[in-house]
Design an enzyme around this catalytic site. Structure first.
Site, PDB file in Angstrom:
ATOM      1  N   GLY A 120       0.949  -1.089   0.046  1.00 41.25           N
ATOM      2  CA  GLY A 120      -0.047  -0.006  -0.069  1.00 41.25           C
ATOM      3  C   GLY A 120       0.707   1.325   0.128  1.00 41.25           C
ATOM      4  N   THR A 177      -6.887   3.969  -2.161  1.00 46.53           N
ATOM      5  CA  THR A 177      -6.633   3.539  -3.540  1.00 46.53           C
ATOM      6  C   THR A 177      -5.111   2.993  -3.265  1.00 46.53           C
ATOM      7  OG1 THR A 177      -5.758   5.865  -3.803  1.00 46.53           O
ATOM      8  CG2 THR A 177      -7.850   5.084  -4.787  1.00 46.53           C
ATOM      9  N   CYS A 178      -4.561   3.262  -2.026  1.00 45.68           N
ATOM     10  CA  CYS A 178      -3.303   2.572  -1.991  1.00 45.68           C
ATOM     11  C   CYS A 178      -3.327   1.272  -1.690  1.00 45.68           C
ATOM     12  CB  CYS A 178      -2.380   3.302  -0.817  1.00 45.68           C
ATOM     13  SG  CYS A 178      -3.293   3.482   0.523  1.00 45.68           S
ATOM     14  N   PHE A 179      -4.642   0.769  -1.042  1.00 38.83           N
ATOM     15  CA  PHE A 179      -4.603  -0.638  -1.084  1.00 38.83           C
ATOM     16  C   PHE A 179      -5.572  -1.402  -1.942  1.00 38.83           C
ATOM     17  CE2 PHE A 179      -3.614   0.978   3.503  1.00 38.83           C
ATOM     18  CZ  PHE A 179      -2.270   0.518   3.510  1.00 38.83           C
TER      19      PHE A 179
END
Length: 442
Positions: A101, A409-411
């Site tokens: 992430g 969004t990072c994950f």
């Protein structure tokens, strides 16, 4: 049995030989799979010798500078696993989850920063849909190192299987592959210049009447400069006999010579992570798809569902709400499906070889429909009443009635409230993705 395994190995060997000898006889998907396998194998070999995972500290207030300094110092080690740890504005390390992430967030934030025209490193094409190096970036301090750094980050993204939501101009991708650009690529740089050169090429009268020479007049940082296209070009007239050569040299100047140092720096960075030999197995259009996904690929909802997962740290999963969600997604238009993908993963294109290759996987976290306010909200009654009044204006009296899905969004994570009906879920999902409301309102 053993005979079957040997036959499969022989088949893979033949495919690899064909890919290298006659790449364009092999379907794109098979070449892309071979490319992904090669990257995974290279990464695995590098990580096998890794005794520890280096942690890169990135201050959010100095994201580009810190990332550039740390990653440029890694050399070939960039192919190995690295951990990104963000430092907040107060100098405190943020809690990061080790599932890719933080690196994905770093990649997204970096792209949104360095591809801004105001940053000066890249310039949008005439259509504003793609980017190429800014010839004037030489004004930036350490521009060569920065361009090389962006190349390295893009290579690392390809190695990790992350798509970037930035598309490069076709002529620039051809330059990366050491292939000459085409005359019509000028349309991406300067539509008026392209039209003027076409006019010269097809001019019915005597081209000498146009008063052109084999030189480019350029305003370089406030100073007027004349750059010869050939030796002594400012003295060589353009005539009916040599005009085709003039047109091609002008195109070459604007598409190649003008950004040669920038392209060279970007190539150094990119190919220090990803092998140039593998990249040359693709056309520039295919390379665009490898880096950024396909702009017109059909989004296979069944494939997305098959390779999605439920976050166990959320509320107790509701099979009913989950079923409502996938039914709602299937009913979305193709454009809305792309918006959903952009909302959750920060990229509107599906992975080239299917959602099995989305990293991290598409994740759904169920959250309660009515969530209590955070401690910081309780401290400030004015803040609380302000938030209530905003909700009452937008959604009516009950904030929960209008609570929208949010995302991390990072994950690649969708945070889905446990709605009471499919109609409510569908309406709020569309409202969220079309408003791009990727932040928690509650």
């Amino acid at each position: 049995g053993t005979a079957g395994n040997q036959a499969m190995m022989a088949s893979n060997r033949r495919l690899k030989e064909t890919v290298w000898r006659m790449p364009f006889l092999v379907p794109f998907e098979k070449r892309a799979q071979a490319f992904r396998n090669a990257l995974a194998s290279d990464k695995k070999a590098m990580e096998a010798t890794q005794t520890r995972i280096p942690t890169v500290n990135i201050r959010r207030t100095h994201l580009v500078g810190d990332g550039w300094e740390a990653i440029n110092s890694m050399g070939p080690g960039l192919r190995r696993k690295i951990a990104i740890r963000f430092i907040d504005a107060q100098g405190r390390p943020e809690a990061g989850v080790d599932m890719g992430g933080p690196f994905k967030e770093f990649l997204e934030t970096l792209c949104s920063e360095v591809f801004r025209p105001e940053y000066g490193l890249f310039r949008p094409s005439s259509s504003l849909l793609s980017f190429y190096p800014n010839p004037d970036c030489v004004l930036l301090p350490d521009w060569q190192e920065q361009m090389e750094f962006v190349g390295k980050i893009l290579g690392k993204a390809m190695m990790e299987g992350h798509l970037v939501d930035v598309r490069f101009a076709s002529f620039f991708l051809n330059l990366l592959l050491s292939r000459p650009p085409h005359f019509d690529d000028l349309m991406e740089v300067d539509m008026d210049l392209w039209k003027n050169l076409r006019f010269v090429k097809s001019y019915q009268g005597d081209v000498k009447d146009l008063g052109l020479t084999f030189a480019v007049s350029s305003n370089h940082f406030g100073k007027q400069q004349t750059i010869p296209l050939v030796s002594g070009g400012d003295e060589v007239e353009v005539t009916n006999e040599n005009r085709v050569n003039y047109v091609m040299l002008m195109a070459d100047y604007h598409l190649t010579r003008k950004i040669h140092p920038q392209t060279a720096a970007f190539r150094r960075g990119l190919f220090s992570v990803v092998s140039v030999d593998w990249m040359k197995l693709f056309t520039h259009q295919e390379l665009k798809v490898l880096m950024s996904g396909s702009e017109d690929a059909f989004i296979d909802v069944d494939d997305l569902r098959k390779h999605s997962q439920i976050d166990p740290r959320g509320s107790f999963p509701s099979p009913t709400v989950l079923s409502w969600f996938w039914t709602s997604v299937k009913k979305l238009s193709e454009e809305q499906k792309r918006l959903l993908l952009k909302f959750v993963t920060a990229c509107s294109s599906p992975p080239l070889l299917g959602f099995k290759h989305l990293n991290p996987p598409f994740t759904i976290r169920f959250v309660p429909l009515q969530e209590s306010r955070s401690p910081s909200d309780r401290k400030s009654s004015s803040s609380s009443s302000s938030k209530r009044s905003i909700f009452s204006r937008i959604f009516g009296r009950n904030p929960a009635a209008g609570q929208l899905p949010t995302s991390a969004t990072c994950f690649n994570m969708l945070k889905l409230p446990l709605y009471k009906s499919q109609k409510a879920l569908s309406e709020k999902l569309i409202m969220a993705i079309e408003a791009k409301a990727g932040f928690d309102l509650q």
